[in-house]
Design an enzyme around this catalytic site. Sequence first.
Site, PDB file in Angstrom:
ATOM      1  N   SER A 154     -82.985  -6.322 -64.881  1.00 54.61           N
ATOM      2  CA  SER A 154     -84.026  -7.328 -64.647  1.00 54.61           C
ATOM      3  C   SER A 154     -85.118  -7.135 -65.684  1.00 54.61           C
ATOM      4  O   SER A 154     -85.276  -6.038 -66.233  1.00 54.61           O
ATOM      5  CB  SER A 154     -84.621  -7.164 -63.239  1.00 54.61           C
ATOM      6  OG  SER A 154     -85.763  -7.997 -63.053  1.00 54.61           O
ATOM      7  N   TYR A 167     -88.149  -2.156 -56.181  1.00 53.00           N
ATOM      8  CA  TYR A 167     -87.226  -3.008 -56.936  1.00 53.00           C
ATOM      9  C   TYR A 167     -87.296  -2.665 -58.424  1.00 53.00           C
ATOM     10  O   TYR A 167     -86.262  -2.509 -59.099  1.00 53.00           O
ATOM     11  CB  TYR A 167     -87.589  -4.466 -56.709  1.00 53.00           C
ATOM     12  CG  TYR A 167     -86.715  -5.461 -57.443  1.00 53.00           C
ATOM     13  CD1 TYR A 167     -85.473  -5.826 -56.936  1.00 53.00           C
ATOM     14  CD2 TYR A 167     -87.136  -6.049 -58.639  1.00 53.00           C
ATOM     15  CE1 TYR A 167     -84.661  -6.741 -57.604  1.00 53.00           C
ATOM     16  CE2 TYR A 167     -86.337  -6.961 -59.312  1.00 53.00           C
ATOM     17  CZ  TYR A 167     -85.112  -7.305 -58.787  1.00 53.00           C
ATOM     18  OH  TYR A 167     -84.316  -8.208 -59.458  1.00 53.00           O
TER      19      TYR A 167
END
Length: 282
Positions: A154, A167
């Site tokens: 990401s 995350y």
Amino acid sequence: MGKLDGKVALITGAGRGQGRSHALTLAREGADIIAVDVPGSVESIEYELSGSDDLAETVKGVEELDRRIIAVEGDARSQEALDGAVAAGLSEFGQIDILVANHGVLSIENFWEMSEERWTQMIDINLSGMWRAAKAVAPHMIERGRGAICMTASINAIETGPGYTHYNVSKAGVVMLMKNVALELGGYGIRCNAICPGAANTKIVDWQGLYDNLIFPGAGHSDLWDATRNWTALKDRRLLDPQTLSNGVLFLVSDDAKDITGVALPIDAGHLILPGYNHTPG
């Protein structure tokens, strides 16, 4: 002739979103598919995860492209499940040339307020699950002396963001995992890379808690869509179409990238070159 004629790809998180897009894209280029996903829920995740019907829809889409596919219900938190998916794929197809480790979840909470369960489940799925997937395919790829692995990281592996420390840490770990896998497997002729997507138009950003935390309380998907025009450098971009991410995956697992390994490729419409701002100015 497709870029992946004669190849077999195992894709985790294949039930919907990016995973389904990857499955259809690789099938369109000639690959047969092993589609892995887990139906049900995770205690610390507020939005609905994919189900058996979603995985069946992926199967239907691949079959409509005249490619072979098997669906395996398996949890990335279980090495036994991922080893079983590899065994099922080898039984059906006799080989696995490509791993797209794509599964992942998102939740939002300040790090000092979240439970250990929320933290642990995030790391277990997003990071340890990637290790398990790579571990599951590595012996077969080593034996054959070839293979290509692509992990989904990401842009949050690279930049910070308030409310999703767990995350971000999991995705940063994916990038380092990818580099070490690339290093350890390079001598066997196996490549490993990662994509670092920006915000994509999938279920992972389509739930009320995210709207409330990232936009404003009571916001909806249309408000998120409008806000994301400020998240990219390129003109007329908002939430990214999963297909643009699949194009990156296709490049990295194909022979077009035969000399590329250990690379984390941002696909973010220029998000990471934008100037930052202070979330909590003093």
